[in-house]
Design an enzyme around this catalytic site. Structure first.
Site, PDB file in Angstrom:
ATOM      1  N   HIS A 130       0.828  -1.215   0.000  1.00  0.00           N
ATOM      2  CA  HIS A 130       0.000   0.000   0.000  1.00  0.00           C
ATOM      3  C   HIS A 130       0.861   1.262   0.000  1.00  0.00           C
ATOM      4  CE1 HIS A 130      -3.709  -2.323   1.735  1.00  0.00           C
ATOM      5  NE2 HIS A 130      -3.605  -2.427   0.430  1.00  0.00           N
ATOM      6  N   GLY A 221      -1.730  -9.305  12.661  1.00  0.00           N
ATOM      7  CA  GLY A 221      -2.458  -8.055  12.860  1.00  0.00           C
ATOM      8  C   GLY A 221      -3.162  -7.505  11.641  1.00  0.00           C
ATOM      9  N   SER A 223      -7.073  -7.644   9.627  1.00  0.00           N
ATOM     10  CA  SER A 223      -8.452  -8.135   9.679  1.00  0.00           C
ATOM     11  C   SER A 223      -8.836  -8.862   8.399  1.00  0.00           C
ATOM     12  CB  SER A 223      -9.406  -6.957   9.895  1.00  0.00           C
ATOM     13  OG  SER A 223      -9.377  -6.118   8.753  1.00  0.00           O
ATOM     14  N   ALA A 261       0.950  -8.793  18.935  1.00  0.00           N
ATOM     15  CA  ALA A 261       2.214  -9.040  18.233  1.00  0.00           C
ATOM     16  C   ALA A 261       3.404  -8.842  19.168  1.00  0.00           C
ATOM     17  CB  ALA A 261       2.317  -8.093  17.038  1.00  0.00           C
TER      18      ALA A 261
END
Ligand code: NAD
Length: 279
Positions: A130, A221, A223, A261
């Site tokens: 991203h 971590g 979704s 985490a």
């Protein structure tokens, strides 16, 4: 059938450690959750960014342009909410544990995060699918400049000062000029992928190749609600790789390690690295 564990369940942790120790190629696929303990809020958890700034408006370039026309101050508030935690962040024990893993197994990190914390922790092969808030690109996606975390900090401080003065909006625009603006080369903006935009390249193609060739994929971590990033684990599963998930609310994977985490990953790495040491 999935194996779910709580933070205290050592047998699942040991099983995950064994899988990773025996792996020839490990891929770590991280999302916003890995940086939560560095003080960067996730978007979807309670109190996350999307609850105050709806993604339909703030996650798209066209939506942001609309808000900017009618409520420019809200765009500045949104920018500060994204920039400030990332400007102040440092890697946490989870990022550092992943960097340490590379001493035992060849590791490729694929991240949806734009915060640069895997690299700061010492991970060398990182595909930012991203993009990154620490780089600025022109309209064609060409790199205009690389930013340091300190550049982000000074930008945040300049925006905050501008807001306390008269003519706040033009002053704010000036304070943002390293990140967003127009110059002789045209428009420039942070190199981050908004909804509806193409994935960052070559990071995305390299990420798909890595996920399609790993033995173990460690999912940390995320979704899994952001498409097409959410398909990365499917490339690994398609070739029979084991998916190990670390998350306080693990939703998918073959081995589910429930916990944060920063707490689970150091335990996992300790188990992996301790094996084989003579007492
Ligand atoms: P998400 O917000 O949709 O999901 C976060 C996940 O992290 C959840 O499953 C949650 O249970 C888990 N989580 C929360 N705290 C955790 C912890 N301490 N340890 C481990 N897991 C934890 O995040 P997403 O799936 O990454 O999707 C959001 C999108 O927003 C991503 O594409 C990403 O680019 C972007 N984002 C990036 C950052 C960043 O750069 N740090 C921060 C927020 C969002």
């Amino acid at each position: 059938m999935h194996n779910r564990t709580s933070e205290s369940d050592s047998s699942e942790l040991a099983k995950a450690a064994e899988m990773i120790r025996d792996a020839r190629r490990l891929v770590v696929f991280s999302g916003a959750g890995i940086s939560a303990e560095s003080g960067i809020p996730t978007f979807r958890d309670a109190g996350g960014l999307w609850s105050e700034f709806p993604p339909e408006q703030y996650g798209h370039l066209s939506g942001l342009a609309q808000v900017a026309m009618h409520e420019p101050r809200r765009v500045v508030e949104f920018l500060l909410a994204v920039l400030e935690p990332i400007a102040m962040a440092e890697p946490n024990a989870g990022h550092r544990a992943i960097a340490e893993l590379a001493q035992r197994v060849p590791v490729t990190v694929i991240t949806q995060n734009i915060d640069g914390l895997h690299q700061d922790a010492g991970s060398e092969t990182v595909h930012e699918i991203h993009g990154s808030l620490l780089s600025v690109v022109d309209q064609s996606g060409n790199l205009v400049r690389q930013l340091s975390r300190n550049d982000l900090k000074t930008t945040v401080e300049a925006i905050q000062q501008a807001q306390r003065k008269s003519f706040a909006l033009p002053r704010t625009l000036i304070s943002l000029r390293k990140l967003i603006g127009v110059d002789l080369r045209g428009m420039h903006r942070p190199n981050v992928v908004l909804f509806g935009e193409a994935m960052a390249e070559p990071a995305w193609s390299e990420a798909v190749d890595a996920a399609s060739a790993c033995d173990v994929l460690l999912l940390v971590g995320t979704s899994g609600e952001v498409y097409p990033a959410s398909t990365i684990p499917e490339f690994a599963s398609a070739i029979g790789s084991t998916v190990i998930t670390v998350d306080p609310n693990p939703a998918r994977g073959d081995i589910l390690l429930q916990g944060t985490a920063g707490s689970v990953l150091p335990q996992l790495v300790e188990l992996i690295c301790d094996e084989g040491k003579t007492p």
